[in-house]
Design a protein around this motif. Structure first.
Motif, short mmCIF file in Angstrom:
data_model
loop_
_atom_site.label_atom_id
_atom_site.label_comp_id
_atom_site.label_asym_id
_atom_site.label_seq_id
_atom_site.Cartn_x
_atom_site.Cartn_y
_atom_site.Cartn_z
N TYR A 161 0.83 -1.21 0.00
CA TYR A 161 0.00 0.00 0.00
C TYR A 161 0.86 1.26 0.00
O TYR A 161 0.55 2.24 -0.67
CB TYR A 161 -0.91 -0.01 1.24
CG TYR A 161 -1.85 1.17 1.33
CD1 TYR A 161 -3.10 1.12 0.74
CD2 TYR A 161 -1.50 2.32 2.04
CE1 TYR A 161 -3.98 2.20 0.83
CE2 TYR A 161 -2.36 3.40 2.14
CZ TYR A 161 -3.60 3.34 1.53
OH TYR A 161 -4.47 4.40 1.62
N GLY A 194 3.04 4.54 -6.05
CA GLY A 194 2.72 4.19 -7.43
C GLY A 194 2.86 2.73 -7.80
O GLY A 194 2.56 2.34 -8.93
N GLU A 249 1.39 -0.34 -6.65
CA GLU A 249 0.19 -1.14 -6.90
C GLU A 249 -0.50 -0.69 -8.19
O GLU A 249 -0.93 -1.53 -9.00
CB GLU A 249 -0.78 -1.02 -5.72
CG GLU A 249 -0.29 -1.68 -4.45
CD GLU A 249 -1.21 -1.45 -3.27
OE1 GLU A 249 -1.34 -2.37 -2.43
OE2 GLU A 249 -1.81 -0.35 -3.17
N LYS A 250 -0.60 0.59 -8.38
CA LYS A 250 -1.27 1.14 -9.56
C LYS A 250 -0.56 0.72 -10.85
O LYS A 250 -1.20 0.30 -11.83
CB LYS A 250 -1.31 2.66 -9.47
CG LYS A 250 -2.07 3.33 -10.61
CD LYS A 250 -2.11 4.84 -10.42
CE LYS A 250 -2.85 5.52 -11.57
NZ LYS A 250 -2.89 7.01 -11.38
N THR A 251 0.77 0.81 -10.85
CA THR A 251 1.55 0.43 -12.04
C THR A 251 1.44 -1.06 -12.31
O THR A 251 1.24 -1.48 -13.47
CB THR A 251 3.02 0.83 -11.86
OG1 THR A 251 3.11 2.25 -11.67
CG2 THR A 251 3.84 0.44 -13.08
N GLU A 268 -9.12 0.05 -1.68
CA GLU A 268 -8.29 0.95 -2.49
C GLU A 268 -7.20 0.16 -3.19
O GLU A 268 -6.88 0.41 -4.37
CB GLU A 268 -7.68 2.03 -1.60
CG GLU A 268 -6.87 3.07 -2.37
CD GLU A 268 -6.28 4.14 -1.48
OE1 GLU A 268 -5.44 4.92 -1.98
OE2 GLU A 268 -6.66 4.22 -0.28
N GLU A 269 -6.63 -0.82 -2.50
CA GLU A 269 -5.58 -1.65 -3.10
C GLU A 269 -6.13 -2.48 -4.26
O GLU A 269 -5.50 -2.59 -5.31
CB GLU A 269 -4.96 -2.56 -2.03
CG GLU A 269 -4.11 -1.79 -1.03
CD GLU A 269 -3.50 -2.69 0.03
OE1 GLU A 269 -2.27 -2.71 0.15
OE2 GLU A 269 -4.26 -3.35 0.75
N LYS A 324 -8.60 -1.74 -6.13
CA LYS A 324 -8.86 -0.80 -7.23
C LYS A 324 -7.56 -0.47 -7.95
O LYS A 324 -7.51 -0.44 -9.19
CB LYS A 324 -9.51 0.47 -6.68
CG LYS A 324 -9.91 1.47 -7.76
CD LYS A 324 -10.63 2.67 -7.15
CE LYS A 324 -11.02 3.67 -8.24
NZ LYS A 324 -11.71 4.86 -7.64
N ARG A 325 -6.51 -0.20 -7.19
CA ARG A 325 -5.22 0.11 -7.80
C ARG A 325 -4.71 -1.08 -8.62
O ARG A 325 -4.17 -0.91 -9.72
CB ARG A 325 -4.19 0.42 -6.71
CG ARG A 325 -4.37 1.72 -5.96
CD ARG A 325 -3.33 1.77 -4.85
NE ARG A 325 -3.37 2.97 -4.03
CZ ARG A 325 -2.60 3.17 -2.97
NH1 ARG A 325 -1.72 2.23 -2.60
NH2 ARG A 325 -2.67 4.28 -2.27
N ARG A 364 -6.44 -3.40 -9.96
CA ARG A 364 -7.40 -3.78 -11.00
C ARG A 364 -7.75 -5.27 -10.92
O ARG A 364 -7.73 -5.98 -11.93
CB ARG A 364 -6.86 -3.41 -12.38
CG ARG A 364 -6.49 -1.94 -12.49
CD ARG A 364 -6.17 -1.51 -13.89
NE ARG A 364 -5.77 -0.11 -13.91
CZ ARG A 364 -5.83 0.68 -14.98
NH1 ARG A 364 -6.30 0.20 -16.11
NH2 ARG A 364 -5.46 1.94 -14.92
#
Length: 392
Positions: free
Chosen positions: A53, A57, A59-61, A98-99, A101-102, A104
């Motif tokens: 968490y 950047g 988790e999102k990447t 949130e994780e 979502k990041r 996907r």
């Protein structure tokens, strides 16, 4: 690629992808470059990806790349709950959603309590209902396995192993930390309980590659079996049957390919007595002059007075393992080429850093030692002159 089994018989690649520091450019994560690196790893059989968490950047990447290439089903994602930031189950739920979502995704294979420090901390989490929340998530299939990551001594690690029915654990372990941190004692204890052990800091913050003393490099160079320092460090780990997976923060395709080749060729029990002697000689050469056992994990940061603790210790160690001059240069760069000074002289001895240091370093004492080492007349002169030159 070699694989080992987890608690439930799933195949885990012995080489895992550490996602804390993806390739960067000035504007942030270099997604195109990271995409090439991750896909090279996946195509070579790497299936364990470790993020968190709090990794900026990350988790999102990772989620973007897995979705873009349609390879989510080929990997096992491990991410972490920053339990030190939560006061309720509602906080945990918010962060977990949130994780997802990041990333996907609608689930993660492994979910770790990030840097679980002791049994009392785990008991506090259970008192707010985190154990019931975990059970619910596992029942719904949103979390497949639960575990914890750990920095600390072997006694407390063993207590934590016994405190809950864990599915996985993650520890700092390398040939310099064989008898510190959780150490070989903790490794073997967790394995005896059927808990897979994932290794972080296999190169001790790069020290076992980029900051080896010349004597250690000569030992590797003269040895009849030709391997890079990184490969020796990795294969020392893979030689042990209790090690399930070793994380590597890979940020070039060449590094991915090199590590994959090592992982594919490694075998349990391949080390000879002579190989072990080589590692012992190298350890002695490293420890002879190193002043502070800092890995650069930065858990001690931020300092309320702005002191760059890891940067200072890196310079201090370099002065004693390479040359004083280059250690001094590093100290100048670290502490004086910034808008606000972050030198050891700023330390007021509050001790906040020591409460968070996974290595148990006496930071305040060592900062004063570093100050005596570097902050003499030359430093004071250079501190005034260098900024003037920098303007030009």
């Amino acid at each position: 690629m070699e694989y080992r089994l987890d608690k439930y018989g799933n195949k885990i690649s012995v080489l895992g992808y550490g996602c804390m520091r993806f390739s960067q450019k000035i504007t942030g994560t270099d997604v195109k470059k990271t995409n090439r690196e991750i896909m090279t790893a996946i195509k070579a059989g790497v299936n364990y990806f470790d993020t968190a968490y709090i990794y900026p950047g990350s988790e999102k990447t990772l989620g973007l790349i897995l979705q873009k290439n349609k390879v989510r089903d080929k990997v096992r994602i491990t991410t972490k709950l920053p339990h030190y930031l939560i006061k309720s189950v509602a906080d945990a739920e918010r962060m977990f959603q949130e994780e997802l979502k990041r990333l996907r995704t609608d689930h993660v294979e492994c979910y770790l309590m990030h840097m679980l420090t002791d049994v009392k901390t785990w008991e506090r989490l259970c008192s707010i209902g985190i154990d019931k929340w975990i059970a619910e998530k596992k029942k719904k299939g949103q979390i497949e396995q639960i575990g914890f990551s750990y920095h600390g001594n072997s006694d407390m690690f063993i207590q934590l192993v016994d405190a809950y029915d864990w599915d996985v654990c993650q520890i700092q372990y390398n040939y310099l930390d064989e008898h510190s941190q959780a150490g070989v004692r903790g490794l073997k204890y967790a394995a005896s309980k059927g808990i897979p052990v994932v290794i972080m800091e296999p190169l001790r913050g790069g020290r076992l590659v980029n900051k080896l003393p010349k004597k250690a490099l000569k030992m590797f160079d003269k040895y009849p079996v030709k391997r890079s320092p990184a490969e020796w460090a990795f294969r020392w780990l893979w030689n042990q049957p209790e090690v399930t997976c070793v994380l590597s923060g890979m940020n070039s395709v060449a590094m991915v390919k090199e590590n994959v080749a090592s992982a594919s060729a490694s075998r349990v029990g391949e080390f000879t007595k002579r190989d072990f002697r080589l590692i012992d000689y190298v350890k002695n050469a490293i420890n002879k002059n190193m002043k502070v056992g800092c890995t650069g994990c930065r858990y001690c940061m931020p300092c309320p007075r702005g002191v760059d603790v890891p940067g200072i210790f890196a310079a201090y160690n370099r002065a004693h393992t390479e040359s004083w001059f280059w250690g001094f240069v590093d100290y100048m760069i670290c502490t004086s080429l910034r808008k606000d000074s972050c030198a050891a002289e700023n330390c007021i001895g509050c001790g906040k850093c020591e409460r968070h240091c996974p290595q148990g370093i006496k930071i305040r004492e060592e900062l004063q030692n570093a100050r005596k080492e570097f902050e003499g007349p030359l430093y004071k002169i250079a501190k005034k002159i260098v900024p003037i030159f920098m303007k030009f």
